[in-house]
Write an enzyme that holds these catalytic residues in place. Structure first.
Site, PDB file in Angstrom:
ATOM      1  N   ASN A  56     -19.080   2.736  52.593  1.00 32.64           N
ATOM      2  CA  ASN A  56     -18.266   3.946  52.530  1.00 32.64           C
ATOM      3  C   ASN A  56     -16.849   3.784  53.039  1.00 32.64           C
ATOM      4  O   ASN A  56     -16.050   4.711  52.914  1.00 32.64           O
ATOM      5  CB  ASN A  56     -18.960   5.077  53.298  1.00 32.64           C
ATOM      6  CG  ASN A  56     -19.306   4.672  54.717  1.00 32.64           C
ATOM      7  OD1 ASN A  56     -19.482   3.497  54.996  1.00 32.64           O
ATOM      8  ND2 ASN A  56     -19.399   5.625  55.612  1.00 32.64           N
ATOM      9  N   ASP A  58     -15.371  13.141  48.879  1.00 33.09           N
ATOM     10  CA  ASP A  58     -16.281  13.302  47.739  1.00 33.09           C
ATOM     11  C   ASP A  58     -17.745  13.314  48.147  1.00 33.09           C
ATOM     12  O   ASP A  58     -18.627  13.253  47.294  1.00 33.09           O
ATOM     13  CB  ASP A  58     -16.029  12.224  46.681  1.00 33.09           C
ATOM     14  CG  ASP A  58     -16.321  10.807  47.173  1.00 33.09           C
ATOM     15  OD1 ASP A  58     -16.694  10.654  48.351  1.00 33.09           O
ATOM     16  OD2 ASP A  58     -16.180   9.867  46.374  1.00 33.09           O
ATOM     17  N   ASP A  62     -18.139  14.830  60.270  1.00 35.73           N
ATOM     18  CA  ASP A  62     -17.838  14.321  61.593  1.00 35.73           C
ATOM     19  C   ASP A  62     -16.778  13.236  61.425  1.00 35.73           C
ATOM     20  O   ASP A  62     -16.329  12.942  60.317  1.00 35.73           O
ATOM     21  CB  ASP A  62     -19.095  13.805  62.297  1.00 35.73           C
ATOM     22  CG  ASP A  62     -19.961  12.937  61.400  1.00 35.73           C
ATOM     23  OD1 ASP A  62     -19.404  12.325  60.485  1.00 35.73           O
ATOM     24  OD2 ASP A  62     -21.176  12.871  61.617  1.00 35.73           O
ATOM     25  N   ASP A  79     -25.794   2.205  55.460  1.00 37.88           N
ATOM     26  CA  ASP A  79     -25.131   2.814  56.606  1.00 37.88           C
ATOM     27  C   ASP A  79     -24.509   4.163  56.243  1.00 37.88           C
ATOM     28  O   ASP A  79     -23.894   4.315  55.183  1.00 37.88           O
ATOM     29  CB  ASP A  79     -24.035   1.873  57.107  1.00 37.88           C
ATOM     30  CG  ASP A  79     -23.288   2.414  58.304  1.00 37.88           C
ATOM     31  OD1 ASP A  79     -23.920   2.625  59.349  1.00 37.88           O
ATOM     32  OD2 ASP A  79     -22.063   2.636  58.200  1.00 37.88           O
ATOM     33  N   HIS A 113     -21.826  10.057  54.326  1.00 36.60           N
ATOM     34  CA  HIS A 113     -20.413   9.914  54.007  1.00 36.60           C
ATOM     35  C   HIS A 113     -20.180   9.261  52.648  1.00 36.60           C
ATOM     36  O   HIS A 113     -19.068   8.817  52.364  1.00 36.60           O
ATOM     37  CB  HIS A 113     -19.721   9.087  55.089  1.00 36.60           C
ATOM     38  CG  HIS A 113     -19.795   9.701  56.444  1.00 36.60           C
ATOM     39  ND1 HIS A 113     -18.983  10.725  56.848  1.00 36.60           N
ATOM     40  CD2 HIS A 113     -20.627   9.465  57.482  1.00 36.60           C
ATOM     41  CE1 HIS A 113     -19.296  11.073  58.082  1.00 36.60           C
ATOM     42  NE2 HIS A 113     -20.297  10.322  58.489  1.00 36.60           N
ATOM     43  N   GLU A 139     -29.475   5.467  56.552  1.00 33.91           N
ATOM     44  CA  GLU A 139     -29.154   6.207  57.767  1.00 33.91           C
ATOM     45  C   GLU A 139     -28.485   7.510  57.354  1.00 33.91           C
ATOM     46  O   GLU A 139     -27.309   7.537  56.993  1.00 33.91           O
ATOM     47  CB  GLU A 139     -28.211   5.408  58.671  1.00 33.91           C
ATOM     48  CG  GLU A 139     -27.852   6.176  59.940  1.00 33.91           C
ATOM     49  CD  GLU A 139     -26.507   5.779  60.518  1.00 33.91           C
ATOM     50  OE1 GLU A 139     -26.380   5.798  61.744  1.00 33.91           O
ATOM     51  OE2 GLU A 139     -25.582   5.467  59.744  1.00 33.91           O
TER      52      GLU A 139
END
Length: 603
Positions: free
Chosen positions: A150, A207, A218, A256, A260, A284
């Site tokens: 990400n 997005d 966050d 990960d 996001h 996650e």
């Protein structure tokens, strides 16, 4: 790694590039009906145990050499300890020789090119990594790579976007076009981190979905990659996924910070890279609320397992209570119970266990938590390297993994009528070739004994953990009196002849509560509350929050004990704790079957 955690540990230099800094309450789980697992989510060995094979800031040098050499040297002992898969850290180049891997610079540099002042990553060179994987595969241990998809950090050059200077040019001069000629610039990102205390500069909308009342917003890290409406980025990251899979002969992936990432792209990537290969994937998605985690499981359609974050918080509550927490909170707990085929259960990880972490570790009664996840019918347990090797728990964990392999078979059973504030009991009935087990956990300060009707008729049982030296013989009904030491755990297993029968048929019913109620304003939510522990025992602090995503319909699913009459009502509550109760008589029903729906209207 959670990105806001990374942001707390990785700062920005003045030039904009990243630099290293590296009374008992009943816990009431919300347990939606199980979702169907993907047919390709099938790479987990029977009773397998994963290990997170790193922690925050592992040493650059170990007695065996690099971290990769350290893991490779442990292959045989890991196999002997019952570990069937390793989740390894991000293997690609970050911003320096000490970067822990989440400050990603070049995803194609696995410790092969002289970039950012180093050839090796924090963990070693590509040759050492491939050698370690060969050693692990030689012992039958699978390898899951940590996929950070990400963001990128530590850009090579700056550019100007709408009059603002941003560090978003990634040319990879040390690698050139080896493996990939793809370069990155501001057109590939939606925003980037500015110098310290300057926040974020965005030139496009994020997005990813604003899950859980904007919980996804966050703090982020580096330059945020755009996948929605950016086919080139999407294709390049899929190409990279397939490349690293072949390069390292991976058996699976840990994705990960997927909150996001544009969720349809997570699905696209998994379909294109994991596909029908049989490789494993776990994501996650850090949702403390179980309903939110189940919503994400629905959005990803069973393509990926998910870490059981709600169960971690249950263990944390047990730890913080340190003897004062109600152990009945372990009944039907977490995503593991709600969606076992897609759950990876864990006690702690690199994000909960390091200085300055925003999440707290399980510091008290930790072995009770491990006994729970390693004997349970549902879930794929993940052991933390630091617990095993550095916190002195390795011998006990190894004993539990051996019990898991020998005894943790057959249907699981919750003893809701036996459990109390200090003692939790759970059994596995066994199968044709495995004798099953009875687990007892005690967080209290005094040794306890429980009269329990087990699946094991006329059997002699011993505590295979060695924590209790008694021998218990059950009667023809399977009933015996089983002790457990203070602040300890026991796993009782049959050792002699006799018959084994399933436990009583009492189980759980996944009850979906749907109520139409429109008399709310922003900041107010609707909850269901009732007469059982699962519904908060009429305590408004423990009421079950319903989702208002389809307002004015509010909905949520709770596992209730089948065959036990339930009274319930709805309440409205705001952030200040003000409560409005539904009027009229209590609603009443008796759960039955595996699932049912209650459809109500609150006038």
């Amino acid at each position: 790694m959670r990105k806001f955690l990374a942001a707390a540990l990785l700062g920005l230099s003045a030039t904009g590039t990243l630099v290293s800094s590296c009374t008992k309450d009943v816990v009431t789980p919300i347990a939606p009906a199980p979702l169907a697992a993907s047919t390709t989510q099938n790479a987990v060995p029977t009773n397998g145990v994963m290990m997170q094979a790193f922690y925050w800031d592992v040493p650059v040098s170990t007695p065996a050499g690099s971290w990769w050499q350290n893991l490779g040297s442990k292959a045989a002992e890991l196999k002997a300890a019952g570990i069937t898969a390793l989740w390894i850290p991000p293997a690609y180049k970050g911003g320096s020789a000490t970067d822990v891997g989440y400050g990603v610079y070049d995803r194609y540099d696995l410790g092969e090119f002289n970039q950012k002042g180093t050839v090796a990553t924090r963990y070693g060179t590509i040759g050492q990594l491939q050698s370690a994987i060969t050693s692990l595969h030689g012992q039958g241990i699978q390898v899951y790579e940590d996929m950070v998809m990400n963001h990128l950090t530590w850009a090579d050059a700056q550019e100007t976007v709408n009059g603002n200077t941003v560090y978003t040019k990634f040319n990879f001069p040390g690698r050139g076009n080896t493996y990939s000629s793809y370069k990155w610039s501001s057109a590939n990102f939606t925003g980037t981190q500015q110098a310290p205390n300057n926040g974020w500069y965005q030139w496009k909308s994020w997005d990813f979905q604003p899950y859980a009342n904007n919980d996804a917003y966050d703090n982020l890290l580096g330059s945020e990659i755009q996948y929605n409406n950016n086919a080139a980025n999407a294709t390049e990251t899929i190409n990279w996924g397939n490349w690293i899979t072949g390069k390292l002969q991976l058996d699976g992936y840990r994705l990960d910070a997927t909150k996001h990432i544009y969720t349809p792209y997570v699905n696209q990537w998994l379909d294109a890279v994991k596909g029908s290969s049989g490789r494993f994937a776990v994501s996650e998605a850090w949702f403390r609320n179980l309903q939110d985690l189940n919503n994400y499981a629905t959005a990803t359609g069973g393509r990926t397992s998910l870490f059981d974050v709600p169960l971690h918080y249950t263990f944390q509550d047990m730890s913080n209570g340190n003897g004062s927490w109600d152990m009945r909170g372990l009944q039907f707990a977490g995503f593991t119970e709600a969606n076992g085929p897609l759950s990876v259960s864990f006690v702690d990880n690199h994000d909960t266990d390091h200085p300055g972490a925003l999440y707290s570790p399980v510091t008290n009664l930790k072995m009770l938590a491990y006994a729970y996840i390693l004997t349970r019918e549902k879930g794929y347990p993940c052991v933390f390297y630091r617990d095993f090797y550095e916190y002195g728990l390795g011998a006990q964990i190894k004993n539990l993994t051996a019990i898991r392999q020998a005894n943790a078979y057959g249907s699981g059973f919750e003893y809701t009528s036996v459990n109390d504030a200090d003692v939790y009991a759970y059994s596995r009935a066994g199968d044709a070739t495995h004798p099953g087990l009875l687990l007892l956990l005690n967080d209290g300060s005094s040794a306890r004994s429980k009269t329990i009707t087990t699946p094991f008729k006329s059997k002699t049982l011993t505590d295979k953990t060695g924590n209790n030296t008694s021998t218990i013989t059950t009667d023809a009904n399977g009933t015996g009196v089983f002790p457990v030491n203070a602040r300890s755990y026991s796993v009782w297993v049959p050792t002699t002849g006799g018959t084994t029968t399933p436990p009583p048929t009492t189980g759980s019913t996944a009850v979906t509560f749907n109520v139409t109620y429109s008399n709310t304003v922003t900041g107010q939510d609707v909850y269901v509350i009732g007469s059982t522990a699962q519904l908060g025992s009429w305590n408004t602090a423990n009421a079950i929050k319903l989702s208002g995503a389809a307002w004015p319909k509010w909905t949520g699913t709770v596992n209730l004990t089948s065959g036990t009459s339930v009274q319930y009502k709805y309440i409205r509550k705001d952030g200040a704790g003000n409560v409005l109760w539904e009027g009229g008589a209590n609603r009443t029903f008796t759960p039955s079957g595996t699932s049912l729906t209650r459809t109500d209207t609150w006038q």
